[in-house]
Design a protein around this motif. Structure first.
Motif, PDB file in Angstrom:
ATOM      1  N   GLU A  16       0.942  -1.333   0.198  1.00  0.00           N
ATOM      2  CA  GLU A  16      -0.035   0.366  -0.103  1.00  0.00           C
ATOM      3  C   GLU A  16       0.615   1.372   0.018  1.00  0.00           C
ATOM      4  OE1 GLU A  16      -2.947   0.236   3.204  1.00  0.00           O
ATOM      5  OE2 GLU A  16      -4.586  -1.721   2.320  1.00  0.00           O
ATOM      6  N   ARG A  17       2.073   1.241   0.477  1.00  0.00           N
ATOM      7  CA  ARG A  17       2.406   2.713   0.712  1.00  0.00           C
ATOM      8  C   ARG A  17       3.132   2.636  -0.628  1.00  0.00           C
ATOM      9  NH1 ARG A  17       2.871   6.977   2.570  1.00  0.00           N
ATOM     10  NH2 ARG A  17       1.604   5.778   4.566  1.00  0.00           N
ATOM     11  N   LEU A  18       3.582   1.747  -1.094  1.00  0.00           N
ATOM     12  CA  LEU A  18       4.249   1.716  -2.825  1.00  0.00           C
ATOM     13  C   LEU A  18       2.911   2.190  -3.874  1.00  0.00           C
ATOM     14  CD1 LEU A  18       6.308  -1.725  -2.571  1.00  0.00           C
ATOM     15  CD2 LEU A  18       7.392   1.565  -2.162  1.00  0.00           C
ATOM     16  N   GLY A  19       1.886   1.620  -2.945  1.00  0.00           N
ATOM     17  CA  GLY A  19       1.167   2.225  -4.714  1.00  0.00           C
ATOM     18  C   GLY A  19       0.690   1.085  -6.040  1.00  0.00           C
ATOM     19  N   VAL A  20       0.980  -0.297  -5.026  1.00  0.00           N
ATOM     20  CA  VAL A  20       0.542  -1.180  -5.795  1.00  0.00           C
ATOM     21  C   VAL A  20      -0.435  -2.377  -5.361  1.00  0.00           C
ATOM     22  CG1 VAL A  20       3.532  -1.484  -6.980  1.00  0.00           C
ATOM     23  CG2 VAL A  20       2.485  -2.819  -4.683  1.00  0.00           C
ATOM     24  N   PRO A  21      -0.751  -2.718  -6.130  1.00  0.00           N
ATOM     25  CA  PRO A  21      -1.731  -3.581  -5.878  1.00  0.00           C
ATOM     26  C   PRO A  21      -1.046  -4.958  -4.657  1.00  0.00           C
ATOM     27  CG  PRO A  21      -1.712  -3.609  -7.671  1.00  0.00           C
ATOM     28  CD  PRO A  21      -0.076  -2.785  -7.898  1.00  0.00           C
ATOM     29  N   VAL A  22      -1.981  -4.518  -3.967  1.00  0.00           N
ATOM     30  CA  VAL A  22      -1.385  -5.897  -2.558  1.00  0.00           C
ATOM     31  C   VAL A  22      -1.832  -7.367  -3.379  1.00  0.00           C
ATOM     32  CG1 VAL A  22      -1.896  -6.707  -0.052  1.00  0.00           C
ATOM     33  CG2 VAL A  22      -2.333  -4.410  -0.670  1.00  0.00           C
ATOM     34  N   PRO A  23      -0.554  -8.030  -3.125  1.00  0.00           N
ATOM     35  CA  PRO A  23      -0.320  -9.641  -3.896  1.00  0.00           C
ATOM     36  C   PRO A  23      -1.744 -10.878  -2.658  1.00  0.00           C
ATOM     37  CG  PRO A  23       1.883  -8.664  -3.109  1.00  0.00           C
ATOM     38  CD  PRO A  23       0.998  -7.606  -2.803  1.00  0.00           C
ATOM     39  N   ALA A  24      -2.135 -11.161  -3.100  1.00  0.00           N
ATOM     40  CA  ALA A  24      -2.796 -12.373  -2.601  1.00  0.00           C
ATOM     41  C   ALA A  24      -1.499 -13.086  -1.136  1.00  0.00           C
ATOM     42  CB  ALA A  24      -3.684 -13.346  -3.569  1.00  0.00           C
ATOM     43  N   ALA A  25      -0.733 -13.471  -1.686  1.00  0.00           N
ATOM     44  CA  ALA A  25       0.183 -14.282  -0.826  1.00  0.00           C
ATOM     45  C   ALA A  25       2.234 -13.734  -1.164  1.00  0.00           C
ATOM     46  CB  ALA A  25       0.130 -15.664  -1.262  1.00  0.00           C
ATOM     47  N   ALA A  26       2.855 -14.368  -1.154  1.00  0.00           N
ATOM     48  CA  ALA A  26       3.924 -13.757  -1.218  1.00  0.00           C
ATOM     49  C   ALA A  26       4.952 -14.930  -0.702  1.00  0.00           C
ATOM     50  CB  ALA A  26       4.671 -11.773  -0.554  1.00  0.00           C
ATOM     51  N   ARG A  27       6.416 -15.250  -1.328  1.00  0.00           N
ATOM     52  CA  ARG A  27       7.038 -16.090  -0.787  1.00  0.00           C
ATOM     53  C   ARG A  27       7.617 -15.915   0.451  1.00  0.00           C
ATOM     54  NH1 ARG A  27      10.691 -17.718  -4.934  1.00  0.00           N
ATOM     55  NH2 ARG A  27      12.168 -16.395  -4.188  1.00  0.00           N
ATOM     56  N   TRP A  28       7.622 -16.460   1.368  1.00  0.00           N
ATOM     57  CA  TRP A  28       8.193 -15.473   2.790  1.00  0.00           C
ATOM     58  C   TRP A  28       9.780 -16.769   3.092  1.00  0.00           C
ATOM     59  CZ3 TRP A  28       7.780 -12.138   6.488  1.00  0.00           C
ATOM     60  CH2 TRP A  28       8.788 -12.133   7.528  1.00  0.00           C
TER      61      TRP A  28
END
Length: 364
Positions: free
Chosen positions: A91-103
């Protein structure tokens, strides 16, 4: 060992070189004109032990409570595989929030060199393919050369493939109240983050990739107001990157700095305290009050700087035309003729200031 390495080893004595981290590298940029600090840091001298030995121990550092609070806040922000952290950063970068991310947790128990190699491999693999989900790397180990030493650095998090770039994420426990953070703490976080950005860019360069894939915008996560709710802000660290790079380049030219250091100079904490103090006095320091917050030798340098304009702060020293001695300033303001032509202009300004002050006091 090279001649320079032998000289540096002789300066610090039998002790192994003190390794830098992001905090100490950031502190180097606070007073780039101080030859004493540059030589001591280049030699890897244990400055806290040195300050203790000469009778002027350092009086700063994080309390155990502050460290515990910071660790707890970081653990809270990273909970659930970084789901909340991913939302904040996106949100701070102004991009869509991914459904998930590889941690990927890179804070394994291996030695720093092994962790650095593994981090380098996984970070560069994250460059492609671009259509892969976003990736979050927890505590990657990066490397940077400081005065000929390889230093290992550990940012809190690196986010990849958010907005097509890498972003360093720093998690700090100082609060942001009504959208404002403590300026000194914010400035320190910016310089420290710039160190991580520089190290990550050097990693990509070494692996044949474009270093500009690492954004100059760092995501800073702090508690909001008086709660533990996290809030994210962007820090533009382009200016800090230039400052850090310039200071590191200066330290890499230690042979030039050492040319002006007495041959028998020592900063060995095991040496006699009186001999140590005498030796340190032969390498010029550039004391300013803000050194007290970042340099372990600041109290010694403040003691030495009594009667010097620098003890009043850099703006005062610069406003006085670089004249170092307070007694000389007062003498010139009182009408004494400047023997140095370069001081004539400063002397004229001081006399004018003294006259205006006297007129103001008389009229009051």
């Amino acid at each position: 060992m090279t001649d320079t390495e032998q000289r540096l080893a002789a300066i610090r004595g039998d002790a192994p070189p003190k390794r830098h981290n992001a905090r100490t590298i950031a502190a180097l940029t606070g007073n780039p004109g101080c030859n004493r600090r540059a030589v001591l840091d280049g030699a890897g001298v244990d400055k806290p032990a040195l300050a203790e030995r000469v009778g002027f121990p350092a009086r700063f550092g994080q309390s155990r409570f502050a460290i515990t609070r910071g660790n707890m806040f970081e653990a809270q922000v990273k909970a659930d595989g970084g789901a909340e952290l991913l939302r904040l950063v996106a949100e701070r970068l102004g991009v869509p929030v991914p459904a998930a991310a590889r941690w990927t947790d890179l804070d394994a128990g291996d030695d720093p060199a092994t962790r650095a190699r593994r981090s380098a491999t996984l970070l560069t693999e994250a460059l492609s393919p671009a259509d892969e989900p976003a990736a979050l790397f927890d505590h990657p180990m990066l490397g940077l050369s400081v005065a000929g030493q390889r230093v290992h650095l550990e940012p809190d998090l690196v986010a990849a493939r958010l907005g097509g770039r890498f972003h360093v994420v720093e998690i700090k426990s100082f609060p942001v109240i009504d959208g404002q953070a403590d300026p000194a703490k914010l400035a320190g976080a910016a310089v420290q983050s710039a160190v991580y950005v520089l190290a990550l860019r050097e990693l990509l360069t070494a692996r044949g990739h474009d270093p500009q894939l690492v954004s100059h915008e760092v995501v800073l996560v702090c508690p909001r107001d008086f709660s533990n709710a996290p809030v994210a802000h962007l820090l533009d660290v382009r200016r800090q990157l230039l400052v850090v790079r310039r200071q590191l380049d200066r330290m890499d030219r230690l042979d030039t700095l050492l040319a002006g250091v007495p041959a028998d100079f020592t900063a060995d904490p095991a040496a006699d305290p009186a001999a140590l103090a005498s030796s340190l006095a032969r390498v010029p320091a550039r004391y300013a009050p803000d050194c007290l917050a970042s340099c372990e030798l600041a109290y010694l340098c403040r003691h030495e700087a009594q009667g010097q304009t620098g003890a009043l702060g850099r703006p005062v020293r610069e406003a006085l035309g670089g004249i170092a001695d307070v007694a000389e300033v007062l003498a010139l303001a009182g009408g004494e003729t400047a023997t140095d032509p370069e001081r004539a202009e400063a002397a004229a300004l001081l006399r004018t200031a003294a006259r205006l002050r006297a007129d103001a006091l008389a009229s009051a």
